[in-house]
Scaffold this motif. Structure first.
Motif, PDB file in Angstrom:
ATOM      1  N   LEU A 128       4.619  -0.356 -11.500  1.00  0.00           N
ATOM      2  CA  LEU A 128       4.714  -0.001  -9.737  1.00  0.00           C
ATOM      3  C   LEU A 128       6.104  -0.507  -9.345  1.00  0.00           C
ATOM      4  O   LEU A 128       7.073   0.477  -8.802  1.00  0.00           O
ATOM      5  N   PHE A 129       6.741  -1.678  -9.684  1.00  0.00           N
ATOM      6  CA  PHE A 129       7.811  -2.340  -9.065  1.00  0.00           C
ATOM      7  C   PHE A 129       8.914  -1.517  -9.998  1.00  0.00           C
ATOM      8  O   PHE A 129      10.181  -1.476  -9.268  1.00  0.00           O
ATOM      9  N   GLY A 130       8.806  -1.289 -11.280  1.00  0.00           N
ATOM     10  CA  GLY A 130       9.750  -0.499 -12.051  1.00  0.00           C
ATOM     11  C   GLY A 130      10.211   0.731 -11.522  1.00  0.00           C
ATOM     12  O   GLY A 130      11.379   0.898 -11.369  1.00  0.00           O
ATOM     13  N   TRP A 131       9.126   1.237 -11.199  1.00  0.00           N
ATOM     14  CA  TRP A 131       9.237   2.740 -10.623  1.00  0.00           C
ATOM     15  C   TRP A 131       9.818   2.794  -8.901  1.00  0.00           C
ATOM     16  O   TRP A 131      11.061   3.513  -8.904  1.00  0.00           O
ATOM     17  N   GLN A 139       0.684  -1.256  -0.111  1.00  0.00           N
ATOM     18  CA  GLN A 139       0.088  -0.055   0.055  1.00  0.00           C
ATOM     19  C   GLN A 139       0.999   1.275   0.003  1.00  0.00           C
ATOM     20  O   GLN A 139       0.386   2.394  -0.655  1.00  0.00           O
ATOM     21  N   TRP A 140       1.943   1.296   0.758  1.00  0.00           N
ATOM     22  CA  TRP A 140       2.972   2.374   0.829  1.00  0.00           C
ATOM     23  C   TRP A 140       3.563   2.716  -0.608  1.00  0.00           C
ATOM     24  O   TRP A 140       3.612   3.623  -0.761  1.00  0.00           O
ATOM     25  N   LEU A 141       4.056   1.824  -1.259  1.00  0.00           N
ATOM     26  CA  LEU A 141       4.599   1.793  -2.441  1.00  0.00           C
ATOM     27  C   LEU A 141       3.453   2.149  -3.652  1.00  0.00           C
ATOM     28  O   LEU A 141       3.868   3.177  -4.151  1.00  0.00           O
ATOM     29  N   TRP A 142       2.173   1.752  -3.407  1.00  0.00           N
ATOM     30  CA  TRP A 142       1.154   2.307  -4.466  1.00  0.00           C
ATOM     31  C   TRP A 142       0.895   3.427  -4.078  1.00  0.00           C
ATOM     32  O   TRP A 142       0.489   4.372  -5.099  1.00  0.00           O
ATOM     33  N   ASP A 143       0.731   3.909  -3.052  1.00  0.00           N
ATOM     34  CA  ASP A 143       0.649   5.227  -2.513  1.00  0.00           C
ATOM     35  C   ASP A 143       1.510   6.319  -3.176  1.00  0.00           C
ATOM     36  O   ASP A 143       1.129   7.340  -3.835  1.00  0.00           O
ATOM     37  N   ARG A 144       2.810   5.914  -3.046  1.00  0.00           N
ATOM     38  CA  ARG A 144       3.971   6.870  -3.585  1.00  0.00           C
ATOM     39  C   ARG A 144       3.701   6.882  -5.031  1.00  0.00           C
ATOM     40  O   ARG A 144       3.842   7.817  -5.710  1.00  0.00           O
TER      41      ARG A 144
END
Length: 364
Positions: free
Chosen positions: A138-141, A66-71
């Protein structure tokens, strides 16, 4: 550009580098809000705006999905560059993932975990592809921003499948539709716009008189943002003029209002069924592109006509036509070369007497 925040909503970066959101009018009290991408944001924002009791904001822990998605959805330029339709599609996919894994540590998402999630969607290959696209973005960023040390989507493979997608219309389908829906009806105009101008349904519901000048239609496509400029035929201009409307939109619903994309698709499918055509709006656009390619349109011409940004999409149509043309040309070359080969025995035909040829052979 970054997504604009709603009125009275402000964002602030914490000392840990995380963005948090607050509602505040002037110098009034600050009310903590969930991230705009969170499904509870709208309710929390409405409550703060109307003075209602603020909803509890679930704590988001650093290092979680969730933290990574929000960012990603608030800081990434790539995300900001997506069209609203693409953002909506990806949010819907991610909402289902976050329901189960919002608080999962990013370290738990390994290549085999992502591959397993993709394989579970093998019965719906398009959904598997869209899911992987979200994860890769998402994970590439996250890898580039050093939020994760490894991109777990690298090396993940999609299920192997072959599909032509939506079935393309045929010329016979067009004849059926024209026979069932006369000029002057919105369904006839919508069909002609998609066939002759090659518009997507998301553009048909937007296009209006303001986009036409001297028979030239120019519009920024909703899906890719690419600008499409096409010359309208005299027949299409006559159909536009013959179709009554209340506003600027060329195609209106029964209430004289513009369609939304989803309702237009459902409405147009009903009109297709009434005409005995078992196809969709997208299949009509396929026929348009096929006719253009068969007429000699080059790859870059198709890109301009249909608002595509990927060469491979245009080559789907040009390669098929080129293979057919090149195959015919090659077969003629082979026939010419074979014609130069001297046959060891005479071939029966004009100027040859089969009986005489048999007698000659018998004497030998």
């Amino acid at each position: 550009m970054p997504r604009k925040l709603p009125l009275h909503v402000h964002k602030q970066k914490t000392r840990h580098g995380k963005w948090v959101f607050y509602f505040r009018i002037g110098k009034g009290k600050r009310v903590r809000l969930p991230a705009p991408t969170d499904p509870t944001f709208k309710a929390a924002y409405t409550a703060a705006l109307t003075g209602g009791a603020p909803l509890p904001v679930p704590k988001v822990y650093e290092g979680t999905l969730q933290w990574l998605w929000d960012r990603y959805t608030t800081e990434s330029a790539k995300w900001a560059g997506y069209s609203p339709a693409t953002q909506k599609q990806q949010r819907l996919i991610m909402d289902k993932v976050l329901k189960k894994a919002a608080r999962s540590a990013l370290t738990t998402f390994t290549q085999d975990v992502i591959q397993e999630a993709v394989d579970k969607r093998h019965e719906t290959p398009a959904l598997a592809a869209n899911f992987l696209k979200v994860m890769r973005g998402l994970f590439g960023w996250g890898k580039r921003m050093r939020a994760v040390t490894v991109d777990p989507t690298v090396g993940v493979e999609l299920p192997a499948y072959k599909t032509d997608g939506f079935p393309a219309w045929t010329v016979e389908d067009v004849k059926k539709f024209r026979a069932a829906h006369e000029i002057g009806t919105p369904e006839r105009l919508a069909m002609e716009l998609m066939l002759l101008a090659g518009l997507r349904r998301s553009d048909v519901v937007v296009v209006g008189r303001q986009h036409i000048q001297d028979r030239v239609l120019s519009i920024d496509t909703a899906k890719t943002g690419a600008r499409v400029t096409v010359e309208l035929s005299e027949d299409l201009i006559k159909i536009i003029d013959a179709t009554p409307r209340r506003g600027l939109h060329l195609v209106e619903n029964s209430l004289g209002k513009p369609f939304v994309k989803e309702s237009f698709g459902n409405w147009f499918r009903v009109k297709c069924t009434e005409a005995g055509v078992t196809k969709s709006a997208h299949g009509l656009r396929k026929l348009s592109a096929t006719l253009a390619a068969e007429g000699g349109a080059a790859t870059h011409q198709l890109l301009a006509q249909y608002g595509w940004t990927n060469l491979s999409t245009a080559e789907i149509y040009t390669k098929g036509v080129d293979r057919k043309r090149l195959g015919i040309e090659a077969s003629r070359i082979v026939a010419d070369q074979i014609g130069n080969i001297e046959f060891p025995h005479p071939i029966s035909g004009e100027g040859i007497n089969p009986k005489k040829a048999i007698k000659t052979k018998a004497k030998k």
